[in-house]
Design a protein around this motif. Structure first.
Motif, PDB file in Angstrom:
ATOM      1  N   GLY A 290      25.464  46.827 111.350  1.00 59.50           N
ATOM      2  CA  GLY A 290      26.867  46.344 111.183  1.00 59.50           C
ATOM      3  C   GLY A 290      27.507  47.074 109.512  1.00 59.50           C
ATOM      4  N   TRP A 291      26.402  47.265 108.606  1.00 60.31           N
ATOM      5  CA  TRP A 291      26.848  47.581 107.129  1.00 60.31           C
ATOM      6  C   TRP A 291      28.556  48.367 106.903  1.00 60.31           C
ATOM      7  CZ3 TRP A 291      25.100  44.865 102.864  1.00 60.31           C
ATOM      8  CH2 TRP A 291      24.314  43.586 103.004  1.00 60.31           C
ATOM      9  N   ARG A 292      29.306  48.728 106.449  1.00 56.39           N
ATOM     10  CA  ARG A 292      30.722  49.874 105.794  1.00 56.39           C
ATOM     11  C   ARG A 292      30.536  50.235 104.957  1.00 56.39           C
ATOM     12  NH1 ARG A 292      32.707  44.314 105.876  1.00 56.39           N
ATOM     13  NH2 ARG A 292      34.802  44.471 104.768  1.00 56.39           N
TER      14      ARG A 292
ATOM     15  N   ASN B 133      30.176  37.814 102.049  1.00 54.00           N
ATOM     16  CA  ASN B 133      30.016  39.376 101.719  1.00 54.00           C
ATOM     17  C   ASN B 133      28.932  39.861 101.350  1.00 54.00           C
ATOM     18  OD1 ASN B 133      32.720  40.233 103.262  1.00 54.00           O
ATOM     19  ND2 ASN B 133      33.595  40.129 101.425  1.00 54.00           N
ATOM     20  N   LEU B 134      27.703  40.525 102.157  1.00 50.45           N
ATOM     21  CA  LEU B 134      26.292  41.051 101.506  1.00 50.45           C
ATOM     22  C   LEU B 134      26.781  42.855 100.708  1.00 50.45           C
ATOM     23  CD1 LEU B 134      23.650  39.922 104.069  1.00 50.45           C
ATOM     24  CD2 LEU B 134      24.536  39.072 102.125  1.00 50.45           C
ATOM     25  N   THR B 135      26.848  42.705  99.861  1.00 49.57           N
ATOM     26  CA  THR B 135      26.888  44.394  99.121  1.00 49.57           C
ATOM     27  C   THR B 135      25.540  44.882  98.699  1.00 49.57           C
ATOM     28  OG1 THR B 135      28.786  43.497  98.303  1.00 49.57           O
ATOM     29  CG2 THR B 135      28.087  45.750  97.391  1.00 49.57           C
ATOM     30  N   CYS B 136      25.717  46.183  99.635  1.00 50.15           N
ATOM     31  CA  CYS B 136      24.070  47.183  99.196  1.00 50.15           C
ATOM     32  C   CYS B 136      24.494  48.024  98.415  1.00 50.15           C
ATOM     33  CB  CYS B 136      23.300  46.405 100.500  1.00 50.15           C
ATOM     34  SG  CYS B 136      23.488  47.908 101.589  1.00 50.15           S
TER      35      CYS B 136
ATOM     36  N   PHE C 218      18.029  60.736 104.167  1.00 48.57           N
ATOM     37  CA  PHE C 218      18.715  60.201 104.031  1.00 48.57           C
ATOM     38  C   PHE C 218      20.136  59.646 104.748  1.00 48.57           C
ATOM     39  CE2 PHE C 218      23.517  59.962 102.223  1.00 48.57           C
ATOM     40  CZ  PHE C 218      23.727  59.610 101.102  1.00 48.57           C
ATOM     41  N   GLU C 219      20.125  60.844 105.702  1.00 41.82           N
ATOM     42  CA  GLU C 219      20.843  60.222 107.016  1.00 41.82           C
ATOM     43  C   GLU C 219      20.493  59.787 107.787  1.00 41.82           C
ATOM     44  OE1 GLU C 219      22.038  64.821 108.011  1.00 41.82           O
ATOM     45  OE2 GLU C 219      23.909  64.738 106.382  1.00 41.82           O
ATOM     46  N   ASP C 220      19.109  59.562 107.768  1.00 49.28           N
ATOM     47  CA  ASP C 220      18.548  58.432 108.495  1.00 49.28           C
ATOM     48  C   ASP C 220      19.245  57.098 108.323  1.00 49.28           C
ATOM     49  OD1 ASP C 220      17.868  60.930 110.423  1.00 49.28           O
ATOM     50  OD2 ASP C 220      15.534  60.654 110.227  1.00 49.28           O
ATOM     51  N   LEU C 221      18.985  57.103 107.474  1.00 41.47           N
ATOM     52  CA  LEU C 221      19.620  55.794 106.474  1.00 41.47           C
ATOM     53  C   LEU C 221      20.462  55.560 106.759  1.00 41.47           C
ATOM     54  CD1 LEU C 221      17.687  53.427 104.902  1.00 41.47           C
ATOM     55  CD2 LEU C 221      18.117  54.582 102.766  1.00 41.47           C
ATOM     56  N   LEU C 222      21.387  56.058 105.790  1.00 41.82           N
ATOM     57  CA  LEU C 222      22.299  55.717 106.455  1.00 41.82           C
ATOM     58  C   LEU C 222      23.111  55.855 107.890  1.00 41.82           C
ATOM     59  CD1 LEU C 222      25.377  56.683 104.744  1.00 41.82           C
ATOM     60  CD2 LEU C 222      25.368  58.513 105.982  1.00 41.82           C
ATOM     61  N   GLN C 223      22.449  55.989 108.726  1.00 38.51           N
ATOM     62  CA  GLN C 223      22.902  55.784 110.800  1.00 38.51           C
ATOM     63  C   GLN C 223      22.078  54.305 110.422  1.00 38.51           C
ATOM     64  OE1 GLN C 223      24.259  56.633 112.376  1.00 38.51           O
ATOM     65  NE2 GLN C 223      25.069  58.388 110.991  1.00 38.51           N
ATOM     66  N   LYS C 224      20.676  53.535 110.111  1.00 36.85           N
ATOM     67  CA  LYS C 224      20.727  52.543 110.336  1.00 36.85           C
ATOM     68  C   LYS C 224      21.619  51.259 109.393  1.00 36.85           C
ATOM     69  CE  LYS C 224      15.463  52.968 109.408  1.00 36.85           C
ATOM     70  NZ  LYS C 224      14.133  53.359 108.173  1.00 36.85           N
ATOM     71  N   LEU C 225      22.118  51.788 108.562  1.00 37.42           N
ATOM     72  CA  LEU C 225      22.645  50.865 108.023  1.00 37.42           C
ATOM     73  C   LEU C 225      23.569  50.855 108.806  1.00 37.42           C
ATOM     74  CD1 LEU C 225      22.478  51.778 103.850  1.00 37.42           C
ATOM     75  CD2 LEU C 225      21.386  49.690 105.402  1.00 37.42           C
TER      76      LEU C 225
ATOM     77  N   GLU D 287      11.595  57.466  98.625  1.00 37.04           N
ATOM     78  CA  GLU D 287      11.556  57.101  99.381  1.00 37.04           C
ATOM     79  C   GLU D 287      13.414  57.254  99.249  1.00 37.04           C
ATOM     80  OE1 GLU D 287       9.444  54.187 100.964  1.00 37.04           O
ATOM     81  OE2 GLU D 287      10.470  52.774  99.821  1.00 37.04           O
ATOM     82  N   PHE D 288      14.282  56.549 100.306  1.00 38.66           N
ATOM     83  CA  PHE D 288      15.920  55.709  99.858  1.00 38.66           C
ATOM     84  C   PHE D 288      15.673  54.331 100.111  1.00 38.66           C
ATOM     85  CE2 PHE D 288      16.553  60.930 100.481  1.00 38.66           C
ATOM     86  CZ  PHE D 288      17.760  61.122  98.987  1.00 38.66           C
ATOM     87  N   GLN D 289      16.104  53.543  98.890  1.00 37.85           N
ATOM     88  CA  GLN D 289      15.857  52.008 100.069  1.00 37.85           C
ATOM     89  C   GLN D 289      17.520  52.005  99.818  1.00 37.85           C
ATOM     90  OE1 GLN D 289      13.387  50.421  96.729  1.00 37.85           O
ATOM     91  NE2 GLN D 289      11.551  51.221  97.939  1.00 37.85           N
ATOM     92  N   ALA D 290      17.887  50.948 100.382  1.00 38.14           N
ATOM     93  CA  ALA D 290      19.087  50.175 100.588  1.00 38.14           C
ATOM     94  C   ALA D 290      18.524  49.150 100.117  1.00 38.14           C
ATOM     95  CB  ALA D 290      19.631  50.417 101.923  1.00 38.14           C
ATOM     96  N   ARG D 291      19.484  48.917  98.787  1.00 41.57           N
ATOM     97  CA  ARG D 291      18.581  47.697  98.180  1.00 41.57           C
ATOM     98  C   ARG D 291      20.111  46.374  98.419  1.00 41.57           C
ATOM     99  NH1 ARG D 291      15.027  47.979  93.232  1.00 41.57           N
ATOM    100  NH2 ARG D 291      12.856  48.762  94.128  1.00 41.57           N
ATOM    101  N   LEU D 292      20.002  45.341  97.851  1.00 43.67           N
ATOM    102  CA  LEU D 292      21.034  44.849  97.608  1.00 43.67           C
ATOM    103  C   LEU D 292      21.838  44.549  96.674  1.00 43.67           C
ATOM    104  CD1 LEU D 292      19.885  41.252  99.843  1.00 43.67           C
ATOM    105  CD2 LEU D 292      21.752  42.859 100.079  1.00 43.67           C
ATOM    106  N   VAL D 293      22.875  44.235  96.257  1.00 42.12           N
ATOM    107  CA  VAL D 293      23.394  44.206  94.570  1.00 42.12           C
ATOM    108  C   VAL D 293      23.925  42.990  94.748  1.00 42.12           C
ATOM    109  CG1 VAL D 293      24.571  44.957  93.268  1.00 42.12           C
ATOM    110  CG2 VAL D 293      23.847  46.128  94.625  1.00 42.12           C
ATOM    111  N   ASN D 294      24.111  42.265  94.011  1.00 46.62           N
ATOM    112  CA  ASN D 294      24.179  40.745  93.303  1.00 46.62           C
ATOM    113  C   ASN D 294      26.220  40.814  92.753  1.00 46.62           C
ATOM    114  OD1 ASN D 294      24.269  41.094  90.562  1.00 46.62           O
ATOM    115  ND2 ASN D 294      22.537  39.625  90.252  1.00 46.62           N
TER     116      ASN D 294
END
Length: 145
Positions: free
Chosen positions: A124-126, A43-46, A113-120, A66-73
Motif C-alpha cells: 500500500g505504499w505509493r 501519513n507515514l514516509t519511508c 531492489f526491484e523485489d523490495l520495491l514490489q513488496k512496498l 541489503e536495501f532497506q525501507a526505513r521510516l523517515v520522520n
C-alpha cells in the motif's frame, strides 16, 4: 520520542537531547477525555537506503548488504536506532569493497531492489516524485489510519 535535531531515541519525558544537547520543543498534550477531536498526522514516509551488514574476506573482499525501507520522520532524518525503523529489507547483495555502493547495472543488485520495491507497492505504499542522492533512494508515502 526522537530528538528533532539529531534523530536519536529519547525517553518520553526528556526536555533536552542527551546526544546533541539541544532543547526539545514542548509538546502540547490534548485532553482526550474532552469531546474535541485530536488531529493526528496520518501519513507515514519511508525511503529506500543501502545498508552494509557484513563483509566477506578473501582475495577480492566484498561488503555484504541489503536495501532497506526505513521510516523517515517529518524533520527529514531517519527515525530510530539501528533496525528499529526498518519496514522491509531486500535479499542480501555483495559489493566489491572498493566501490561502496550498489551498481544499477548489476543484475543481482537491480533484482534485490526491484523485489523490495514490489513488496512496498503491494503493502500500500505509493512512490513520491522526489529524487534521492543515489539511484535507489526512492521515497514512499502511506496513510496509516
Amino acid at each position: 520520542m526522537y530528538c528533532v535535531h539529531c534523530g536519536i531515541k529519547l525517553p518520553a519525558e526528556a526536555k533536552f537531547c542527551h546526544q546533541c544537547g539541544q532543547a526539545l520543543p514542548k509538546i502540547e498534550t490534548a485532553d482526550v477525555s474532552s469531546n474535541s477531536e485530536v488531529t493526528v498526522n496520518e501519513n507515514l514516509t519511508c525511503e529506500i537506503i543501502y545498508q552494509a551488514t557484513g563483509e566477506r574476506w578473501g582475495i577480492f573482499p566484498r561488503d555484504i548488504g541489503e536495501f532497506q525501507a526505513r521510516l523517515v520522520n517529518p524533520a527529514g532524518f531517519q527515525a530510530g536506532e539501528q533496525g528499529e525503523a526498518v519496514i522491509a529489507t531486500s535479499a542480501k547483495i555483495e559489493i566489491m569493497s572498493c566501490s561502496f555502493n550498489p551498481d544499477q547495472k548489476n543484475k543481482r543488485h537491480r533484482k534485490a531492489f526491484e523485489d523490495l520495491l514490489q513488496k512496498l507497492l503491494q503493502s500500500g505504499w505509493r512512490q513520491v516524485d522526489k529524487e534521492g542522492a543515489a539511484w535507489y533512494n526512492i521515497t514512499f508515502r502511506k496513510n496509516c489510519c
